[in-house]
Write an enzyme that holds these catalytic residues in place. Sequence first.
Site, PDB file in Angstrom:
ATOM      1  N   SER A   1      -5.890   2.905  -3.105  1.00 51.17           N
ATOM      2  CA  SER A   1      -6.995   3.501  -3.866  1.00 51.17           C
ATOM      3  C   SER A   1      -7.445   2.632  -5.040  1.00 51.17           C
ATOM      4  O   SER A   1      -7.757   3.134  -6.123  1.00 51.17           O
ATOM      5  CB  SER A   1      -6.635   4.912  -4.350  1.00 51.17           C
TER       6      SER A   1
ATOM      7  N   GLU B   1       0.849  -1.187   0.000  1.00 51.87           N
ATOM      8  CA  GLU B   1       0.000   0.000   0.000  1.00 51.87           C
ATOM      9  C   GLU B   1       0.890   1.245   0.000  1.00 51.87           C
ATOM     10  O   GLU B   1       1.322   1.698   1.060  1.00 51.87           O
ATOM     11  CB  GLU B   1      -0.939   0.007   1.211  1.00 51.87           C
TER      12      GLU B   1
END
Length: 249
Positions: free
Chosen positions: A211, A166
Amino acid sequence: MRTPLIAGNWKMNGSAELVASFGRAFAEAELPGDLEVAIFPPFPYLEAARREFAETRIRLGAQTLNPLHSGAHTGEVSGGMLREFGVQYALVGHSERRQLYRESDEQVYDRLLAALSVDMTPVLCVGETLEERDAGHTREVVLRQVGHVMARLEPAQRARVIIAYEPVWAIGTGRTATPEQAQEVMAAIRAYQGGFDRDLAAGLRLLYGGSMNAGNAAELLAQPDIDGGLVGGASLKVDDFLAICQSAG
């Protein structure tokens, strides 16, 4: 063949109605046959989620856990308690835990061991900040975070870990690493694992967690070393999360 996993991290969001709406939608949803789906709701919703998701393929995850089994630790939750509610996965090392609550690599390692000790699957989160990426330190930062944990585990323990990459600069910002950028980091993580065991590296599940949404999921998931997603904002929208799950087929 690695089993894909789409995991939804609700963070400090959600409601009883949202839990119920996911239960209704996924009870009727058509999903790819080998896909695993997990939702990580806030602690108060775990029991409701266990009931609502009983007729679906959604499994339960916890957003964190205390490394100790019990004791005078007000406000904390242990892995043993989570297992009583049917929790199967636990996030460890999420960037918000590292940044907001100052969790160190060593504390992340302790939490991962705690998850393994109660037969939960830990999802180890790793990633670089924008400053670290711009300085060209992405690989160094990510592999340091991975190595601090994985290099100290026994082979049987390593085989039970899922790693989520991430990039911190892409979480909650609407910015997403390109599929090529994500793939480059995922390939580096898998190659690092190959230094311990090639078979383990080939079977290691790697999730992208920056995202991911209904619009970019298919392209990201098409990359050879991306086996699923750790989804944030889009996991709070039933239709969007379902679309991501269906794109994993």
